[in-house]
Design a protein around this motif. Structure first.
Motif, PDB file in Angstrom:
ATOM      1  N   GLN A  80      -1.695  -2.961 -10.691  1.00  0.00           N
ATOM      2  CA  GLN A  80      -2.236  -3.591  -9.484  1.00  0.00           C
ATOM      3  C   GLN A  80      -1.893  -2.801  -8.215  1.00  0.00           C
ATOM      4  O   GLN A  80      -2.327  -3.171  -7.123  1.00  0.00           O
ATOM      5  N   ALA A  81      -1.127  -1.727  -8.341  1.00  0.00           N
ATOM      6  CA  ALA A  81      -0.707  -0.951  -7.163  1.00  0.00           C
ATOM      7  C   ALA A  81      -1.915  -0.438  -6.385  1.00  0.00           C
ATOM      8  O   ALA A  81      -2.890   0.045  -6.960  1.00  0.00           O
ATOM      9  N   ARG A  82      -1.821  -0.544  -5.070  1.00  0.00           N
ATOM     10  CA  ARG A  82      -2.889  -0.075  -4.191  1.00  0.00           C
ATOM     11  C   ARG A  82      -2.427   1.232  -3.559  1.00  0.00           C
ATOM     12  O   ARG A  82      -1.471   1.248  -2.775  1.00  0.00           O
ATOM     13  N   ILE A  83      -3.097   2.325  -3.915  1.00  0.00           N
ATOM     14  CA  ILE A  83      -2.681   3.666  -3.480  1.00  0.00           C
ATOM     15  C   ILE A  83      -3.804   4.327  -2.703  1.00  0.00           C
ATOM     16  O   ILE A  83      -4.950   4.364  -3.150  1.00  0.00           O
ATOM     17  N   LEU A  84      -3.456   4.825  -1.534  1.00  0.00           N
ATOM     18  CA  LEU A  84      -4.405   5.530  -0.672  1.00  0.00           C
ATOM     19  C   LEU A  84      -3.964   6.985  -0.577  1.00  0.00           C
ATOM     20  O   LEU A  84      -2.867   7.280  -0.093  1.00  0.00           O
ATOM     21  N   VAL A  85      -4.798   7.887  -1.064  1.00  0.00           N
ATOM     22  CA  VAL A  85      -4.471   9.306  -1.057  1.00  0.00           C
ATOM     23  C   VAL A  85      -4.681   9.896   0.332  1.00  0.00           C
ATOM     24  O   VAL A  85      -5.702   9.652   0.976  1.00  0.00           O
ATOM     25  N   LEU A  86      -3.700  10.650   0.794  1.00  0.00           N
ATOM     26  CA  LEU A  86      -3.798  11.386   2.051  1.00  0.00           C
ATOM     27  C   LEU A  86      -3.813  12.872   1.711  1.00  0.00           C
ATOM     28  O   LEU A  86      -2.914  13.356   1.029  1.00  0.00           O
ATOM     29  N   THR A  87      -4.818  13.595   2.167  1.00  0.00           N
ATOM     30  CA  THR A  87      -4.896  15.000   1.791  1.00  0.00           C
ATOM     31  C   THR A  87      -5.718  15.807   2.782  1.00  0.00           C
ATOM     32  O   THR A  87      -6.505  15.252   3.553  1.00  0.00           O
ATOM     33  N   THR A  88      -5.518  17.098   2.743  1.00  0.00           N
ATOM     34  CA  THR A  88      -6.357  18.006   3.527  1.00  0.00           C
ATOM     35  C   THR A  88      -7.589  18.406   2.740  1.00  0.00           C
ATOM     36  O   THR A  88      -8.499  19.021   3.279  1.00  0.00           O
ATOM     37  N   ILE A  93       0.739   9.181  -8.913  1.00  0.00           N
ATOM     38  CA  ILE A  93      -0.215   8.070  -8.981  1.00  0.00           C
ATOM     39  C   ILE A  93      -0.309   7.548 -10.408  1.00  0.00           C
ATOM     40  O   ILE A  93      -0.283   6.333 -10.660  1.00  0.00           O
ATOM     41  N   GLN A  94      -0.410   8.457 -11.368  1.00  0.00           N
ATOM     42  CA  GLN A  94      -0.523   8.054 -12.771  1.00  0.00           C
ATOM     43  C   GLN A  94       0.698   7.268 -13.223  1.00  0.00           C
ATOM     44  O   GLN A  94       0.576   6.233 -13.896  1.00  0.00           O
ATOM     45  N   GLN A  95       1.899   7.719 -12.838  1.00  0.00           N
ATOM     46  CA  GLN A  95       3.124   7.026 -13.227  1.00  0.00           C
ATOM     47  C   GLN A  95       3.186   5.632 -12.617  1.00  0.00           C
ATOM     48  O   GLN A  95       3.521   4.651 -13.287  1.00  0.00           O
ATOM     49  N   ILE A  96       2.854   5.542 -11.340  1.00  0.00           N
ATOM     50  CA  ILE A  96       2.911   4.243 -10.659  1.00  0.00           C
ATOM     51  C   ILE A  96       1.907   3.274 -11.271  1.00  0.00           C
ATOM     52  O   ILE A  96       2.228   2.109 -11.539  1.00  0.00           O
ATOM     53  N   ARG A  97       0.705   3.758 -11.508  1.00  0.00           N
ATOM     54  CA  ARG A  97      -0.335   2.867 -12.041  1.00  0.00           C
ATOM     55  C   ARG A  97      -0.043   2.440 -13.481  1.00  0.00           C
ATOM     56  O   ARG A  97      -0.429   1.353 -13.899  1.00  0.00           O
ATOM     57  N   GLU A  98       0.640   3.289 -14.243  1.00  0.00           N
ATOM     58  CA  GLU A  98       1.026   2.900 -15.602  1.00  0.00           C
ATOM     59  C   GLU A  98       2.008   1.733 -15.568  1.00  0.00           C
ATOM     60  O   GLU A  98       1.950   0.835 -16.405  1.00  0.00           O
ATOM     61  N   GLU A  99       2.920   1.759 -14.596  1.00  0.00           N
ATOM     62  CA  GLU A  99       3.928   0.715 -14.484  1.00  0.00           C
ATOM     63  C   GLU A  99       3.418  -0.494 -13.710  1.00  0.00           C
ATOM     64  O   GLU A  99       3.857  -1.619 -13.962  1.00  0.00           O
ATOM     65  N   VAL A 159       0.855  -1.191   0.000  1.00  0.00           N
ATOM     66  CA  VAL A 159       0.000   0.000   0.000  1.00  0.00           C
ATOM     67  C   VAL A 159       0.888   1.238   0.000  1.00  0.00           C
ATOM     68  O   VAL A 159       1.846   1.321   0.776  1.00  0.00           O
ATOM     69  N   THR A 160       0.572   2.192  -0.868  1.00  0.00           N
ATOM     70  CA  THR A 160       1.289   3.467  -0.905  1.00  0.00           C
ATOM     71  C   THR A 160       0.361   4.569  -0.426  1.00  0.00           C
ATOM     72  O   THR A 160      -0.753   4.709  -0.932  1.00  0.00           O
ATOM     73  N   LEU A 161       0.819   5.336   0.563  1.00  0.00           N
ATOM     74  CA  LEU A 161       0.071   6.487   1.063  1.00  0.00           C
ATOM     75  C   LEU A 161       0.611   7.718   0.350  1.00  0.00           C
ATOM     76  O   LEU A 161       1.788   8.048   0.485  1.00  0.00           O
ATOM     77  N   MET A 162      -0.237   8.391  -0.405  1.00  0.00           N
ATOM     78  CA  MET A 162       0.227   9.457  -1.291  1.00  0.00           C
ATOM     79  C   MET A 162      -0.447  10.794  -0.998  1.00  0.00           C
ATOM     80  O   MET A 162      -1.670  10.927  -1.098  1.00  0.00           O
ATOM     81  N   ASP A 163       0.369  11.798  -0.649  1.00  0.00           N
ATOM     82  CA  ASP A 163      -0.136  13.160  -0.524  1.00  0.00           C
ATOM     83  C   ASP A 163      -0.405  13.704  -1.931  1.00  0.00           C
ATOM     84  O   ASP A 163       0.189  13.238  -2.908  1.00  0.00           O
ATOM     85  N   ALA A 192      -7.198   8.858 -11.452  1.00  0.00           N
ATOM     86  CA  ALA A 192      -5.780   8.563 -11.686  1.00  0.00           C
ATOM     87  C   ALA A 192      -5.414   7.154 -11.240  1.00  0.00           C
ATOM     88  O   ALA A 192      -4.345   6.649 -11.586  1.00  0.00           O
ATOM     89  N   GLY A 193      -6.290   6.522 -10.459  1.00  0.00           N
ATOM     90  CA  GLY A 193      -6.025   5.142 -10.065  1.00  0.00           C
ATOM     91  C   GLY A 193      -5.952   4.886  -8.574  1.00  0.00           C
ATOM     92  O   GLY A 193      -5.667   3.763  -8.151  1.00  0.00           O
ATOM     93  N   ALA A 194      -6.209   5.906  -7.761  1.00  0.00           N
ATOM     94  CA  ALA A 194      -6.183   5.694  -6.311  1.00  0.00           C
ATOM     95  C   ALA A 194      -7.332   4.770  -5.895  1.00  0.00           C
ATOM     96  O   ALA A 194      -8.425   4.844  -6.444  1.00  0.00           O
ATOM     97  N   ALA A 195      -7.066   3.923  -4.924  1.00  0.00           N
ATOM     98  CA  ALA A 195      -8.099   3.013  -4.416  1.00  0.00           C
ATOM     99  C   ALA A 195      -8.826   3.598  -3.220  1.00  0.00           C
ATOM    100  O   ALA A 195      -9.870   3.092  -2.812  1.00  0.00           O
ATOM    101  N   GLY A 196      -8.277   4.665  -2.652  1.00  0.00           N
ATOM    102  CA  GLY A 196      -8.898   5.267  -1.487  1.00  0.00           C
ATOM    103  C   GLY A 196      -8.497   6.710  -1.334  1.00  0.00           C
ATOM    104  O   GLY A 196      -7.534   7.187  -1.945  1.00  0.00           O
ATOM    105  N   TYR A 197      -9.231   7.401  -0.483  1.00  0.00           N
ATOM    106  CA  TYR A 197      -9.050   8.837  -0.301  1.00  0.00           C
ATOM    107  C   TYR A 197      -9.302   9.134   1.169  1.00  0.00           C
ATOM    108  O   TYR A 197     -10.419   8.948   1.653  1.00  0.00           O
ATOM    109  N   LEU A 198      -8.259   9.502   1.891  1.00  0.00           N
ATOM    110  CA  LEU A 198      -8.369   9.700   3.332  1.00  0.00           C
ATOM    111  C   LEU A 198      -7.973  11.119   3.712  1.00  0.00           C
ATOM    112  O   LEU A 198      -6.884  11.583   3.370  1.00  0.00           O
ATOM    113  N   LEU A 199      -8.863  11.815   4.410  1.00  0.00           N
ATOM    114  CA  LEU A 199      -8.551  13.156   4.886  1.00  0.00           C
ATOM    115  C   LEU A 199      -7.551  13.080   6.032  1.00  0.00           C
ATOM    116  O   LEU A 199      -7.671  12.232   6.918  1.00  0.00           O
ATOM    117  N   LYS A 200      -6.577  13.972   6.021  1.00  0.00           N
ATOM    118  CA  LYS A 200      -5.551  13.949   7.057  1.00  0.00           C
ATOM    119  C   LYS A 200      -6.140  14.190   8.439  1.00  0.00           C
ATOM    120  O   LYS A 200      -5.593  13.719   9.436  1.00  0.00           O
TER     121      LYS A 200
END
Length: 210
Positions: free
Chosen positions: A81-89, A72-78, A56-60, A102-110
């Motif tokens: 199957q990458a599992r990415i959880l966005v962390l943001t305000t 996210i776009q670069q990782i998902r292109e390569e 799992v990658t936690l991505m701001d 872009a391919g994120a599997a989740g979206y979590l508020l900080k």
């Protein structure tokens, strides 16, 4: 005897050291997951993903240089199957929608990290999605809205910088009348009263960034 399950490997990509430290502390208290790497910008995040292949990658989203959406776009292109959880305000629907597209599997508020981070990581790792109800409501509320075009968003960014229609026209090599017409269209799409109101709405929804 059953074989022990390997811990969930987590990569954190965020430009705030205290945020990375906080995530590491929370994850470190779990027996079934471990932080295997940290990066402070999108480019380093992509490079570490290639090296570590975390579960799992936690991505701001907002970072210097390569931002979270591009990473996210670069990782998902390569690695589709990458599992990415966005962390943001950002709670804004546009930012959430862009991240999910872009391919994120989740979206979590900080603001919800203390209460939801671990559950979100487990959900995304298990193949599920994690979308807070308040974000889902924002997305649904504006799902049928007519979206701003790239050029309209650029015009609005210049409005936010305080430029007049004439100045924006000179900058974008368009006539003042063309800019005036586009501003009118922007106001209509956003349901805004005036230029300032349009900028406020666009910033709140994540349609533009300054």
């Amino acid at each position: 005897m059953p074989q022990p399950t390997a811990p969930i490997q987590v990569l954190t990509v965020d430009d705030h050291p205290l945020m990375r430290e906080g995530i590491a502390a929370v994850v470190g208290r779990q027996t079934d997951m471990v932080v295997v790497g940290e990066a402070d910008n999108g480019a380093k995040g992509v490079a570490l993903f290639r090296q570590l292949r975390p579960d799992v990658t936690l991505m701001d989203l907002q970072m210097p240089g390569l931002d979270g959406l591009a990473a996210i776009q670069q990782i998902r292109e390569e690695a589709p199957q990458a599992r990415i959880l966005v962390l943001t305000t950002y709670q804004a629907d546009a930012r959430a929608w862009q991240a999910l597209k872009a391919g994120a599997a989740g979206y979590l508020l900080k603001s919800a990290l203390r209460t939801c981070l671990i559950d979100a990581i487990r959900a995304v790792h298990g193949g599920g999605r994690w979308i807070p109800s308040e974000v889902a409501i924002e997305i649904a509320t504006h799902a049928t809205d007519e979206q701003l075009t790239e050029r309209e968003a650029e015009v609005l960014r210049q409005v936010a910088q305080g430029l007049s229609n004439r100045e924006i026209g000179e900058l974008l090599a368009l006539s003042e009348e063309t800019i005036k017409a586009r501003v009118k269209t922007i106001l209509s799409k956003l349901g805004a009263r005036d230029r300032t109101h349009a900028v406020v709405i666009a910033l709140q929804r994540g349609l533009i960034r300054l």
